[in-house]
Design a protein around this motif. Structure first.
Motif, PDB file in Angstrom:
ATOM      1  N   PRO A 237     -22.483 -33.721  23.551  1.00 45.87           N
ATOM      2  CA  PRO A 237     -21.943 -33.613  24.921  1.00 45.87           C
ATOM      3  C   PRO A 237     -21.133 -34.846  25.333  1.00 45.87           C
ATOM      4  O   PRO A 237     -20.079 -34.721  25.958  1.00 45.87           O
ATOM      5  CB  PRO A 237     -23.198 -33.472  25.797  1.00 45.87           C
ATOM      6  N   THR A 238     -21.617 -36.037  24.973  1.00 39.95           N
ATOM      7  CA  THR A 238     -20.888 -37.255  25.347  1.00 39.95           C
ATOM      8  C   THR A 238     -19.507 -37.272  24.699  1.00 39.95           C
ATOM      9  O   THR A 238     -18.522 -37.682  25.325  1.00 39.95           O
ATOM     10  CB  THR A 238     -21.702 -38.506  24.954  1.00 39.95           C
ATOM     11  N   ILE A 239     -19.428 -36.806  23.463  1.00 35.42           N
ATOM     12  CA  ILE A 239     -18.124 -36.749  22.792  1.00 35.42           C
ATOM     13  C   ILE A 239     -17.179 -35.820  23.557  1.00 35.42           C
ATOM     14  O   ILE A 239     -16.000 -36.124  23.743  1.00 35.42           O
ATOM     15  CB  ILE A 239     -18.294 -36.308  21.319  1.00 35.42           C
TER      16      ILE A 239
ATOM     17  N   TYR B 180     -20.894 -28.602  30.521  1.00 34.37           N
ATOM     18  CA  TYR B 180     -22.331 -28.297  30.628  1.00 34.37           C
ATOM     19  C   TYR B 180     -22.592 -26.859  30.153  1.00 34.37           C
ATOM     20  O   TYR B 180     -23.551 -26.587  29.438  1.00 34.37           O
ATOM     21  CB  TYR B 180     -22.808 -28.442  32.082  1.00 34.37           C
ATOM     22  N   MET B 181     -21.719 -25.944  30.594  1.00 37.03           N
ATOM     23  CA  MET B 181     -21.907 -24.525  30.235  1.00 37.03           C
ATOM     24  C   MET B 181     -21.833 -24.336  28.722  1.00 37.03           C
ATOM     25  O   MET B 181     -22.587 -23.558  28.151  1.00 37.03           O
ATOM     26  CB  MET B 181     -20.860 -23.659  30.938  1.00 37.03           C
ATOM     27  N   GLN B 182     -20.917 -25.083  28.076  1.00 35.23           N
ATOM     28  CA  GLN B 182     -20.816 -25.001  26.604  1.00 35.23           C
ATOM     29  C   GLN B 182     -22.139 -25.361  25.936  1.00 35.23           C
ATOM     30  O   GLN B 182     -22.431 -24.909  24.842  1.00 35.23           O
ATOM     31  CB  GLN B 182     -19.781 -25.995  26.079  1.00 35.23           C
ATOM     32  N   PHE B 183     -22.914 -26.228  26.598  1.00 28.41           N
ATOM     33  CA  PHE B 183     -24.184 -26.663  26.012  1.00 28.41           C
ATOM     34  C   PHE B 183     -25.373 -25.907  26.612  1.00 28.41           C
ATOM     35  O   PHE B 183     -26.515 -26.360  26.534  1.00 28.41           O
ATOM     36  CB  PHE B 183     -24.340 -28.182  26.155  1.00 28.41           C
ATOM     37  N   GLY B 184     -25.079 -24.758  27.214  1.00 28.33           N
ATOM     38  CA  GLY B 184     -26.151 -23.842  27.598  1.00 28.33           C
ATOM     39  C   GLY B 184     -26.701 -24.013  29.001  1.00 28.33           C
ATOM     40  O   GLY B 184     -27.672 -23.354  29.366  1.00 28.33           O
ATOM     41  N   ILE B 185     -26.120 -24.902  29.812  1.00 30.16           N
ATOM     42  CA  ILE B 185     -26.582 -25.030  31.199  1.00 30.16           C
ATOM     43  C   ILE B 185     -25.858 -23.963  32.023  1.00 30.16           C
ATOM     44  O   ILE B 185     -24.629 -23.902  32.014  1.00 30.16           O
ATOM     45  CB  ILE B 185     -26.255 -26.428  31.786  1.00 30.16           C
ATOM     46  N   GLU B 186     -26.621 -23.135  32.723  1.00 31.69           N
ATOM     47  CA  GLU B 186     -26.009 -22.060  33.506  1.00 31.69           C
ATOM     48  C   GLU B 186     -25.992 -22.424  34.981  1.00 31.69           C
ATOM     49  O   GLU B 186     -26.948 -22.995  35.498  1.00 31.69           O
ATOM     50  CB  GLU B 186     -26.792 -20.763  33.293  1.00 31.69           C
ATOM     51  N   PHE B 187     -24.896 -22.093  35.640  1.00 32.92           N
ATOM     52  CA  PHE B 187     -24.760 -22.364  37.070  1.00 32.92           C
ATOM     53  C   PHE B 187     -24.569 -21.040  37.803  1.00 32.92           C
ATOM     54  O   PHE B 187     -23.514 -20.414  37.687  1.00 32.92           O
ATOM     55  CB  PHE B 187     -23.564 -23.288  37.330  1.00 32.92           C
ATOM     56  N   ALA B 188     -25.581 -20.622  38.555  1.00 32.07           N
ATOM     57  CA  ALA B 188     -25.471 -19.388  39.330  1.00 32.07           C
ATOM     58  C   ALA B 188     -24.763 -19.678  40.651  1.00 32.07           C
ATOM     59  O   ALA B 188     -24.895 -20.777  41.203  1.00 32.07           O
ATOM     60  CB  ALA B 188     -26.871 -18.835  39.602  1.00 32.07           C
ATOM     61  N   ASN B 189     -24.029 -18.691  41.150  1.00 32.34           N
ATOM     62  CA  ASN B 189     -23.439 -18.734  42.508  1.00 32.34           C
ATOM     63  C   ASN B 189     -22.468 -19.890  42.742  1.00 32.34           C
ATOM     64  O   ASN B 189     -22.266 -20.310  43.877  1.00 32.34           O
ATOM     65  CB  ASN B 189     -24.551 -18.786  43.572  1.00 32.34           C
TER      66      ASN B 189
ATOM     67  N   LEU C 273     -30.679 -41.907  17.994  1.00 34.53           N
ATOM     68  CA  LEU C 273     -30.445 -41.720  19.425  1.00 34.53           C
ATOM     69  C   LEU C 273     -31.629 -40.986  20.060  1.00 34.53           C
ATOM     70  O   LEU C 273     -32.197 -40.077  19.466  1.00 34.53           O
ATOM     71  CB  LEU C 273     -29.158 -40.914  19.657  1.00 34.53           C
ATOM     72  N   PHE C 274     -31.973 -41.409  21.286  1.00 33.17           N
ATOM     73  CA  PHE C 274     -33.067 -40.797  22.053  1.00 33.17           C
ATOM     74  C   PHE C 274     -32.544 -40.457  23.442  1.00 33.17           C
ATOM     75  O   PHE C 274     -31.772 -41.234  24.019  1.00 33.17           O
ATOM     76  CB  PHE C 274     -34.243 -41.777  22.173  1.00 33.17           C
ATOM     77  N   SER C 275     -32.997 -39.346  23.983  1.00 35.51           N
ATOM     78  CA  SER C 275     -32.490 -38.931  25.300  1.00 35.51           C
ATOM     79  C   SER C 275     -32.772 -39.986  26.360  1.00 35.51           C
ATOM     80  O   SER C 275     -33.877 -40.528  26.446  1.00 35.51           O
ATOM     81  CB  SER C 275     -33.135 -37.618  25.726  1.00 35.51           C
ATOM     82  N   ALA C 276     -31.761 -40.245  27.205  1.00 33.90           N
ATOM     83  CA  ALA C 276     -31.904 -41.219  28.295  1.00 33.90           C
ATOM     84  C   ALA C 276     -32.159 -40.533  29.638  1.00 33.90           C
ATOM     85  O   ALA C 276     -32.388 -41.212  30.639  1.00 33.90           O
ATOM     86  CB  ALA C 276     -30.653 -42.091  28.384  1.00 33.90           C
ATOM     87  N   GLY C 277     -32.069 -39.195  29.694  1.00 35.09           N
ATOM     88  CA  GLY C 277     -32.392 -38.462  30.922  1.00 35.09           C
ATOM     89  C   GLY C 277     -31.452 -38.709  32.096  1.00 35.09           C
ATOM     90  O   GLY C 277     -31.750 -38.298  33.218  1.00 35.09           O
ATOM     91  N   HIS C 278     -30.323 -39.347  31.870  1.00 31.95           N
ATOM     92  CA  HIS C 278     -29.435 -39.810  32.957  1.00 31.95           C
ATOM     93  C   HIS C 278     -28.454 -38.711  33.376  1.00 31.95           C
ATOM     94  O   HIS C 278     -28.396 -38.339  34.543  1.00 31.95           O
ATOM     95  CB  HIS C 278     -28.721 -41.058  32.450  1.00 31.95           C
ATOM     96  N   ILE C 279     -27.673 -38.207  32.441  1.00 36.05           N
ATOM     97  CA  ILE C 279     -26.847 -37.010  32.635  1.00 36.05           C
ATOM     98  C   ILE C 279     -26.896 -36.239  31.318  1.00 36.05           C
ATOM     99  O   ILE C 279     -27.430 -36.749  30.324  1.00 36.05           O
ATOM    100  CB  ILE C 279     -25.366 -37.325  32.987  1.00 36.05           C
ATOM    101  N   LEU C 280     -26.320 -35.041  31.286  1.00 33.39           N
ATOM    102  CA  LEU C 280     -26.328 -34.265  30.043  1.00 33.39           C
ATOM    103  C   LEU C 280     -25.787 -35.119  28.885  1.00 33.39           C
ATOM    104  O   LEU C 280     -24.724 -35.726  29.003  1.00 33.39           O
ATOM    105  CB  LEU C 280     -25.461 -33.009  30.202  1.00 33.39           C
TER     106      LEU C 280
END
Ligand code: ZN
Length: 315
Positions: A48-50, A201-210, A80-87
């Motif tokens: 995602p960062t790339i 985000y959507m490319q990586f599976g995050i869905e945004f309704a409405n 690399l380990f998740s930093a929980g900051h943004i996707l």
């Protein structure tokens, strides 16, 4: 093992930089915020960062590394380990001759709506951010509480026939707001810059309704407007025949400059660890030595008071 100068932190044996601040040959990039994006010759980052980097800085050469996978450079093992900051945000652990160094970049401990949960490994040496490294920055509210507070603001606006205008930075905060409000059933009109990044985000599976993109047209009575906190976008809102009220989503809400954009209301939705969480983070990493980078200069004092060998990293 590492050296530090105006360009940033370098792992010497690998000729590998960590979030270099100036253009270098080869650097880890912790996440997609623009203060971390320079046109290095080659970057190493999560997929995602790339993507964020390519969209904003037109980066061409990149080595993708998934969380918890390994990459070797000379005698250095990179993980690399998740930093929980943004996707896609990541911390980088480099191990050379059985000595491990963890570099954090920005990180967040609380659960996020759109970023991976933080994943905290052990390291011997810790180089960490300390954005909220001062005791006045403590946020005890849960993500659910903050969502309810935001929904309460929106409901109050609608009840009085006013358009709610939510202000959040285009990458990270905007997508959090899209998720919090859209999933709760509200119709959200999203400014172009945030919408383009939401597509990644959507490319990586995050869905945004409405949620739908906003193209400067008038919004309907049941719609929320989501814009980055920038005077340019404000002007457009002001020029619309619209009664509106603004809320700014920011972790700085508790501090002296918390409402620097003059919003009617602020909610402390943060994408950084607060003061107590910074201390808890160090406890979990359990390092022999701590260096702090950007943030409050007196944060190492708090760590030393707890018995850690800690200092501010200076060139
Ligand atoms: Zn950031």
């Amino acid at each position: 093992m590492f050296s530090y100068d105006v360009r940033g932190i370098k792992i010497d044996s690998a000729d590998f930089w960590l979030d270099a601040r100036r253009k270098v040959a080869f650097s880890f990039v912790s996440h997609g915020h623009s203060d971390h994006l320079k046109n290095h010759d080659i970057i190493l980052a999560t997929p995602p960062t790339i993507q964020f980097h390519a969209w904003r800085a037109r980066q061409k050469k990149a080595i993708p590394l998934n969380l918890r996978e390994q990459h070797e450079i000379n005698d250095a093992i990179i993980e690399l380990f998740s930093a929980g900051h943004i996707l896609g945000s990541a911390m980088c652990r480099v191990t050379v001759n059985d000595i491990s160094l963890l570099y954090t970049g920005d990180f967040k401990m609380k659960k996020s709506w759109t970023a991976e949960d933080i994943d905290i490994p052990h390291a011997d040496i810790l180089i960490m951010e300390s954005t909220f490294g001062s005791p006045e920055y403590v946020y005890d509210h849960s993500p659910d509480f903050l969502q309810e507070e935001l929904a309460g603001f929106v409901e109050e606006c609608f009840r009085t026939g006013i358009t709610p205008v939510v202000m959040g930075y285009a990458l990270g905060k905007a997508q959090e707001a899209m998720k919090m409000l859209g999933d709760a059933g509200y119709n959200v009109r999203v400014h172009r810059a945030a919408w383009e990044l939401a597509k990644i985000y959507m490319q990586f599976g995050i869905e945004f309704a409405n949620c739908t993109p906003w193209k400067d047209e008038p919004v309907a009575a049941d719609e929320i407007l989501l814009i980055p906190p920038h005077s340019l976008y404000f002007k457009k809102v002001k020029n619309m025949p619209l009664r509106y009220r603004t809320v700014f989503l920011s972790g700085w809400a508790n501090g002296p400059n918390g409402n620097r954009f003059g919003a009617d209301y602020t909610i402390p939705i943060s994408d950084h660890a607060d003061f107590n969480e910074l201390l808890d983070f160090v406890h979990q990493v359990n390092p022999h030595k701590v260096y702090t980078t950007h943030g409050f200069e007196h944060f190492p004092h708090h760590l030393r008071a707890l018995g850690y060998d800690a200092e501010l990293l200076t060139a």
